[in-house]
Structures are given as structure tokens and as C-alpha cells.
Design an enzyme around this catalytic site. Sequence first.
Site, mmCIF file in Angstrom:
data_model
loop_
_atom_site.group_PDB
_atom_site.id
_atom_site.type_symbol
_atom_site.label_atom_id
_atom_site.label_comp_id
_atom_site.label_asym_id
_atom_site.label_seq_id
_atom_site.Cartn_x
_atom_site.Cartn_y
_atom_site.Cartn_z
ATOM 1 N N GLU A 1 -6.270 -21.154 -16.570
ATOM 2 C CA GLU A 1 -6.725 -21.824 -15.352
ATOM 3 C C GLU A 1 -7.883 -22.748 -15.707
ATOM 4 O OE1 GLU A 1 -8.564 -20.616 -11.006
ATOM 5 O OE2 GLU A 1 -9.410 -19.812 -12.853
ATOM 6 N N ASP B 1 -4.209 4.013 2.121
ATOM 7 C CA ASP B 1 -5.647 3.765 2.225
ATOM 8 C C ASP B 1 -5.965 2.343 2.685
ATOM 9 O OD1 ASP B 1 -5.002 2.280 -0.016
ATOM 10 O OD2 ASP B 1 -6.489 3.206 -1.344
ATOM 11 N N HIS C 1 -3.614 -17.452 -5.130
ATOM 12 C CA HIS C 1 -4.613 -16.643 -4.420
ATOM 13 C C HIS C 1 -5.871 -17.422 -4.067
ATOM 14 C CE1 HIS C 1 -5.930 -16.658 -8.559
ATOM 15 N NE2 HIS C 1 -7.100 -16.198 -8.197
ATOM 16 N N ASP C 2 -6.058 -18.598 -4.654
ATOM 17 C CA ASP C 2 -7.241 -19.425 -4.377
ATOM 18 C C ASP C 2 -6.946 -20.597 -3.447
ATOM 19 O OD1 ASP C 2 -9.114 -18.010 -5.850
ATOM 20 O OD2 ASP C 2 -8.685 -19.088 -7.708
ATOM 21 N N ASP D 1 0.855 -1.192 0.000
ATOM 22 C CA ASP D 1 0.000 0.000 0.000
ATOM 23 C C ASP D 1 0.885 1.235 0.000
ATOM 24 O OD1 ASP D 1 -1.820 2.029 0.485
ATOM 25 O OD2 ASP D 1 -2.140 1.486 2.590
ATOM 26 N N ASP E 1 -4.105 -10.864 -15.748
ATOM 27 C CA ASP E 1 -5.201 -11.786 -15.473
ATOM 28 C C ASP E 1 -6.402 -11.340 -16.300
ATOM 29 O OD1 ASP E 1 -6.519 -13.877 -14.111
ATOM 30 O OD2 ASP E 1 -5.513 -13.347 -12.239
ATOM 31 N N ASP F 1 -1.632 -1.325 -4.128
ATOM 32 C CA ASP F 1 -1.877 -0.566 -5.348
ATOM 33 C C ASP F 1 -0.721 -0.720 -6.333
ATOM 34 O OD1 ASP F 1 0.112 1.374 -4.345
ATOM 35 O OD2 ASP F 1 -1.506 1.963 -2.982
ATOM 36 N N ASP G 1 -8.692 -16.789 -16.770
ATOM 37 C CA ASP G 1 -9.401 -17.259 -15.581
ATOM 38 C C ASP G 1 -10.574 -18.175 -15.952
ATOM 39 O OD1 ASP G 1 -9.981 -16.892 -12.595
ATOM 40 O OD2 ASP G 1 -11.873 -16.224 -13.466
#
Length: 560
Positions: free
Chosen positions: A255, A25, A328-329, A21, A98, A29, A197
Site C-alpha cells: 500500500e 460478542d 477498508h479505507d 461473528d 496484512d 472473528d 501497510d
Amino acid sequence: MTRTWWKEAVIYQVYPRSFRDSDGDGIGDLKGIEEKLDYLKELGVDVIWLGPVYKSPNDDYGYDVSDYYEIMDEFGSMEDWTSLCSEIHRRGMKIMMDIILNHTSDEHAWFQASKTPGNNPYRDYYYWREGDSEPNNWESFFGGSAWKYDEEARAYYLHLFSVKQPDLNWSHDVLRREMYSMMRFWLDKGVDAFRLDAVNLLVKPGEWQDAELAEPDHCLAPCGHLIANGEGIHDIFQEMNNEVFSRYPMFTVAEMAGVSAEEGLLYTDSTRKELDSIIYFEHMDVDNGPGGRWETIPFSLPAFKQIITRWQLMLQGKGWIGLYLNNHDQPRVVSRWGNDSRYRVESAKMFATCIHMLQGSPYIYQGEEIGMTNIRFDSIQDYRDVETLNYYRIECENKGRSHEVVMRDIYLKSRDNARTPMQWDDSVYAGFGTVQPWIDVNPNYKEVNVEKALADPDSVLHYYRELIRLRKRYDVIVYGDYSPLLEEHSEVFAYRRTLNDETLLVVTNFSEREQMVDLGEPTSEPSLLLANYPPAEEPLTALRLRPFEARIYLARNNIL
């Protein structure tokens, strides 16, 4: 086998919300990613896979796209993206985007326009079905019905994932042209690769009334076996290749859940001109019970080895795969199948050794290279993942299971295990930023962080650097043939890779117990390239492997 740059590449996956970050916030990013490019360059990776950064209401954190041509405000601007792309290229690395093709957000302009009944050019962009009841009994991957009634449209729409992710209708010619144009837009801006994806779900059965389920099939979702790898899917990828991929010096990885090794070869055989490589799920489902991912059964190394070997041999010399144990999954593998306390460092290195030495392209998910672990939040309110929250609601509120029992499932398999902020140092919020992050930091950040790993020559991070260095030095790691060893052993995974006069021998102990193995008598002594313990002098005929030990040997003239 044809040599290409992408077969030799190591890919690093960035989950943008949780990486760094830069503007205070609480959300990662694009500028934060740019700040850390030198770290990634020094790690040795070649490609940065950037999770979705398109405009999105964030129901599924970017995988619900409301505008493919705009950057999400939380992540920055298109100027920030252009700067990041330029800085990646300036350092000699490449950028992978992605691309979400199966669905959009329900806030996308196409979906909003498609709601108007009657002769509407956007109506067929999605799967709308009129009537007083759901078209069939399909269930979503995220739980509950795969159908949602919309009052304005006076019809049901299909959503295989969240209710805010309506599925696109890829049988519609105009929709396909729109998507190809979008993909070319990003390639023209400098993108080097696409991660596609959930794309083996693009084709849906034509006769909905014949797609009713007699009983659930939990391999994917209850409707998964009806949709994955549907008839006509290869025609779509051949068209996509012709319209987009073949026109750029790029590579693709798709994927694909619910795909077999035989199907994987069809998708990636270069003579078919479809996809370059795929990310399959079969090996990651080895601890899933009959009820799917939330029903966990004990990890079986023999079953895992059988899956890996089947894929290695089926695609050998013909197709290509992504090699991974984290993303991430998926929960963190060091907590899932390793030991994230006593043997955290050893097991993290062992898993990396096993997967990086196979044939395929290694993927490193952020934090994996320092041995980050799963999270255990006491309250469901601290979780953010839509799949996790849906599961908790269905199991506790609808089925009456206790909070404690359901949370045990979540501790093991929640996707939020992989989405806590990247642990850069031991300062407040782990150096991720200066304010409370969008999801809490793992409390072990004071011990597990990049700064500490850089200062420790025996850290997981330095071991990853060495694995990458070896891959760039020895062609046998990239292009060598695979052959399994000790196939029936319940605790040890061993295999050979051979290319011309070189043989690589990889031996890994998946258990917390010492293992004695006999790998046969070599004709001369091989050299030990890398190990996650201090070197030992045992012969290969009486190899003593310590808990989670990994060794890589190299021999000339195929003597092993």
C-alpha cells in the site's frame, strides 16, 4: 510478460471485525471467517486478504499492533488462525496477511521499553526527540500534530497516524532484523502473501530541523511530501526482498499513498527485486479537493481515465498493480461515484467491469460483490473510526463548524462507510451475529444481502462470479496490453486489451444519462461476452449506452 499464479489471482479482502461473528460478542472473528469459506470458494476468488488480527488495543482496529506474534483475543486464538489457514488451503485458496511495518501500538513492549531515557537499546527503535517544544510543525494523517510528548520518556515521539501508533525507525539495523524475523515467522506458518501497510513512509528525513513546513501540503498530510518515497526506501525493499520475500513462494502487494506511476514502476520492476505489486491511491483521490480527502469536489471521469491510463501504460509488461475501487479505507464506490438507489445494481456492475478488465490483480472488498452502500448515522457517537472521530472533533470543537456541515463530509468519506457488518441475510443484524454488533448494520440489509443475491440470477453477486470466470478463461484479460479509447469523452470509459490474436473491448458508461458513442467499424462482428443490461443489437459505430451500462466484447485476429 512472465506468467505467475499471483498475476492470475483474484483477491478478496476480509475486514475481520465486520465479516462474521461466530461467538456472540458482537465482533467478527476467525471462526466466523472459516464458516464462510465455501461462499468465498464459490465466488471464485483465489486469495483471501485477512485484515490485521494481531494483538492490539484497537485504537485503529488492528493497525496498532501490540504483539506481532499473538492473535487478538476478540478474534480467537493462534489455534483458530491455524485452522483457518488450513481450511483456506484445503479449498485450494491462499491466505494473505496484512503486515504493519511503519508503526506499532504505544502498548507494544518495544515502545514501553524505549521510554527509559539514556543508554537504552530500544530507544532508537522509534523517533524520540528531546526538548521543550515539538521538533517541527508536521501534522498527522489523522489530524493534529504528528508529535506527542511523553512525560516518562521526557521527549517527543513521532506518530504519522494516531497518537497510539508511534513510528518505527527503519534506519536502525536491529529493528529491521526484528521485523524480518517476524515476517518469516508468519511465512513459516503457511502465509502465501503479504499486504504491506503504508510502507513507502518507512524512511524519514535525516535532518529534522530542515523539515519545517513553510505552508501546508495537503496531498497526503501536511508532511506527506517530505516522507513518502524517501531517499533510501528502495535499499530497504531490496534488503527486505533478499532477507524475506525471495526465500518463499509468495507474493507481495504494498500500500503506497503519494506514489507516482514512475515510482510505482521502480518498486515493482521484477529486475530490481523489491516488490511484486503495489496498491496506489491516485485514482481514488480524484474527488479530493485542495484540503485533502475531507474536502470533496465533483468526480471527473476524464481525470480518472488519465490516471488509470498513465499507470496502465507505465507498468505494462514491466510492473504490476492491485486493481480496486473499494477497501477498508475507502467509502463504498456505488455510493461515492455511482447511484446507490435507482441504479445501485447497474452502477455496481459497471464499476466492477471497468476495474476487473484492466491489467493488474483485482481486489474485491467484502460486501462489494453484493453492492453494499455507504452508511448515514445521525450521531457522531455511532461512528467508530479514529480518523473520523478526530476530524469531527477538530472541525466542530476547534474550528466551530456545525454538526450538520461536518456530518455531510463524514457521510461521503468516512472509513466507517466500508466497515459496517457484512450483510448475509435479512434476519436480525443481517446474519452477522446474534447480538448488537460493534458498529451498527446498514438499515438496507433486508434488501441488500448475500442470501437474496444468491437467489437472483441478475444480482451483482452473480455478475461478479461471471467476471471472475471470464478472467480465468481468457488470458487477454490478465496479460493483454492496454490501449485507451474515447480519451476525451466526459462520461464513457472505453479501452482495448490485446494479446496475440485476441482483442477485448470494454465500454462503460459512468453516468445516469444515455450516451451515444462511435467505436469504429470492426472488420467482422465481435462477440458480446458480458453486459449488465439485456443485450442490444446496435453496431459499434452507433452504440447506445444506457445509464451505467457496461459491455465486454471479444474478437479474434485483432479486428476491433
